[in-house]
Structures are given as structure tokens and as C-alpha cells.
Motif scaffolding. Structure first.
Motif, PDB file in Angstrom:
ATOM      1  N   LEU A   9      -5.362   4.463   2.317  1.00  0.00           N
ATOM      2  CA  LEU A   9      -4.641   3.204   2.195  1.00  0.00           C
ATOM      3  C   LEU A   9      -4.147   2.722   3.556  1.00  0.00           C
ATOM      4  N   SER A  10      -3.736   3.658   4.393  1.00  0.00           N
ATOM      5  CA  SER A  10      -3.297   3.302   5.745  1.00  0.00           C
ATOM      6  C   SER A  10      -4.461   2.733   6.542  1.00  0.00           C
ATOM      7  N   LYS A  13      -5.253  -0.754   5.548  1.00  0.00           N
ATOM      8  CA  LYS A  13      -4.225  -1.675   6.042  1.00  0.00           C
ATOM      9  C   LYS A  13      -4.297  -1.839   7.561  1.00  0.00           C
ATOM     10  N   VAL A  20       3.040   4.391   9.451  1.00  0.00           N
ATOM     11  CA  VAL A  20       3.557   3.993   8.138  1.00  0.00           C
ATOM     12  C   VAL A  20       4.791   4.817   7.806  1.00  0.00           C
ATOM     13  N   TYR A  51       4.847  -0.652  -0.512  1.00  0.00           N
ATOM     14  CA  TYR A  51       4.355  -0.959   0.831  1.00  0.00           C
ATOM     15  C   TYR A  51       2.871  -1.320   0.804  1.00  0.00           C
ATOM     16  N   PHE A  52       2.092  -0.530   0.047  1.00  0.00           N
ATOM     17  CA  PHE A  52       0.642  -0.765  -0.010  1.00  0.00           C
ATOM     18  C   PHE A  52       0.246  -1.755  -1.110  1.00  0.00           C
ATOM     19  N   GLU A  53       1.227  -2.182  -1.894  1.00  0.00           N
ATOM     20  CA  GLU A  53       0.992  -3.125  -2.995  1.00  0.00           C
ATOM     21  C   GLU A  53       0.008  -2.555  -4.013  1.00  0.00           C
ATOM     22  N   SER A  81     -11.536  -3.402   4.335  1.00  0.00           N
ATOM     23  CA  SER A  81     -10.287  -3.842   4.960  1.00  0.00           C
ATOM     24  C   SER A  81      -9.981  -5.294   4.651  1.00  0.00           C
ATOM     25  N   PRO A  84      -7.710  -5.493   0.627  1.00  0.00           N
ATOM     26  CA  PRO A  84      -6.780  -4.389   0.418  1.00  0.00           C
ATOM     27  C   PRO A  84      -6.356  -4.221  -1.033  1.00  0.00           C
TER      28      PRO A  84
END
Length: 230
Positions: A9-10, A13, A20, A51-53, A81, A84
């Protein structure tokens, strides 16, 4: 594994995992525990999910079909990317009706018994007449995008993956070319090709939607052609 999901996920993003952590005011010690297999408490999970929705469920129920290998899937990550929300859509496969299974079998040109049977029996397509509105194709993509939680759905994902391999081969992308593609997990590919199970059970599945995105991008073959060859 939660840490792999957090890394992924990072990456989507476009930020380093430890950046993060710093932004969310989570200690690096927590990350070390995650690497060992532990899972954050509810409060931290909520903070990360916001944060990552994505949903908390998607953080805990890591899609085994994705089989993330960050070092070998950079090209997929770059394409994803731009979307997301991808992880927000991970879900269990919605069980298909008998009528839908029949429609899928007709679309790809296979017997219904072959579609729902995981045995590695050679795919021999019949003449197909795909629906002009692509409704069945969308149904197939939805199946490939989900987490199979029963034997029939898992079998359908595997058999539909074998349909894809058949048509790739017909278009000049046979096993030899596929085995050098960095964006496809080779152990999963070997399982789809041979039916020989891996020790890592998360690799004993068919292609997921991320795999299809990658295959489409490197071969130039659109989704409809991947499943019907026309």
C-alpha cells in the motif's frame, strides 16, 4: 502477512513504509514486530486504514491471490499507482449462479464441467460468440478480481487462467516467453500450467486482476482477446 500488505500500500501511494510510520506517529519498533508476523491493535489498524483509504477488513484479510513479491512486480506497481482505490475493491468472489456459469462457459468456449473442475485437463475451445455488450467479460474480470473462498470459485479462476494461457500461446506468447516475465510469479505460473501444487499455498491459485493488467500491458492483447482469442 500484514507487513507485506503495508509495504504494498505504501508503494502504491508512492511513499516509503517508514515515512508512513513517521507521518502516523507509529514507532519503528511496531514495524519490526509486523515483520515477524504480528498484527497491530485496533486503534492503529483504524489509523492505517484511514490513511490508505481502505477497509480494516482488507488490511487483515490479505488477498492470497495477489501473492505480492515487491522485488519482481515493480512494473505492476507502477501501473496500479494510478488507481490507489485498487485495494479498496478486494473482496470475496460473489458466488455465481448456474446461469452465469453457463454464460461464462459459452463465452470462452468450454464445457461447463471443465470450467468448474480444477483438474489440469487440456483446454480445447469451441467456436464462441461473445456478447456485444461485454457483460460476460465484466463478470469474468470480477471473478478474477476477487478472493476465492470455495472450491468452485477457485477452480473457475484457475481454469479461466488456463484459457488466458491458451490464447497467449496462440498469439505467440508461449511458456518460454512467459517464464522470463518479471511481473508474473513463476511458481504460480508453473502451478497454472501443470497443476503441481507449491508448498506456499498462496501460489496455488489462478491469475488475479493485477496479473491480467500486467499481461495486457506487456503483450498488447486486450482482455476480451485474452479470454476468447478474437
Amino acid at each position: 502477512m500484514f507487513w507485506e500488505k503495508f509495504q504494498y500500500l505504501s508503494e502504491i501511494k508512492g511513499i516509503k513504509p517508514h515515512a508512513v510510520l513517521k507521518e502516523l506517529e507509529i514507532s519503528s519498533g511496531s514495524a519490526n514486530n509486523w515483520k515477524k508476523g504480528t498484527i497491530p491493535n485496533g486503534e492503529i489498524l483504524k489509523k492505517i486504514a484511514d490513511y490508505f483509504e481502505v477497509s480494516i477488513d482488507s488490511l487483515l484479510d490479505f488477498d492470497e491471490n495477489v501473492s505480492i513479491r515487491l522485488s519482481s512486480k515493480k512494473s505492476v506497481l507502477k501501473k496500479l499507482s494510478a488507481i490507489p482505490q485498487r485495494f479498496n475493491s478486494l473482496k470475496a468472489v460473489v458466488e455465481t449462479t448456474d446461469e452465469q456459469k453457463l454464460a461464462i462457459a459459452k463465452y470462452v468456449g468450454c464445457p461447463i464441467w471443465w470450467l468448474v473442475n480444477e483438474q489440469n485437463i487440456k483446454f480445447e475451445p469451441k467456436d464462441t460468440s461473445p456478447e456485444s455488450d461485454n457483460s460476460v467479460l465484466f463478470m469474468i474480470l470480477d471473478i478474477m478480481d476477487g478472493c476465492a473462498d470455495n472450491d468452485i470459485d477457485k477452480a473457475m479462476q484457475i481454469q479461466l487462467s488456463r484459457v488466458v494461457l491458451y490464447h497467449l500461446n496462440e498469439k505467440g506468447f508461449g511458456t518460454e516467453k512467459l517464464t522470463v516475465l518479471a511481473g508474473i510469479d513463476q511458481k504460480k505460473l508453473h502451478f497454472i500450467l501443470t497443476g503441481e501444487e507449491n508448498r506456499d499455498s498462496s501460489l496455488n491459485y489462478g491469475f488475479n486482476f493485477s496479473d491480467l493488467v500486467y499481461l495486457k500491458s506487456v503483450t498488447g492483447i486486450d482482455y476480451a482477446c485474452l479470454f476468447v482469442g478474437k
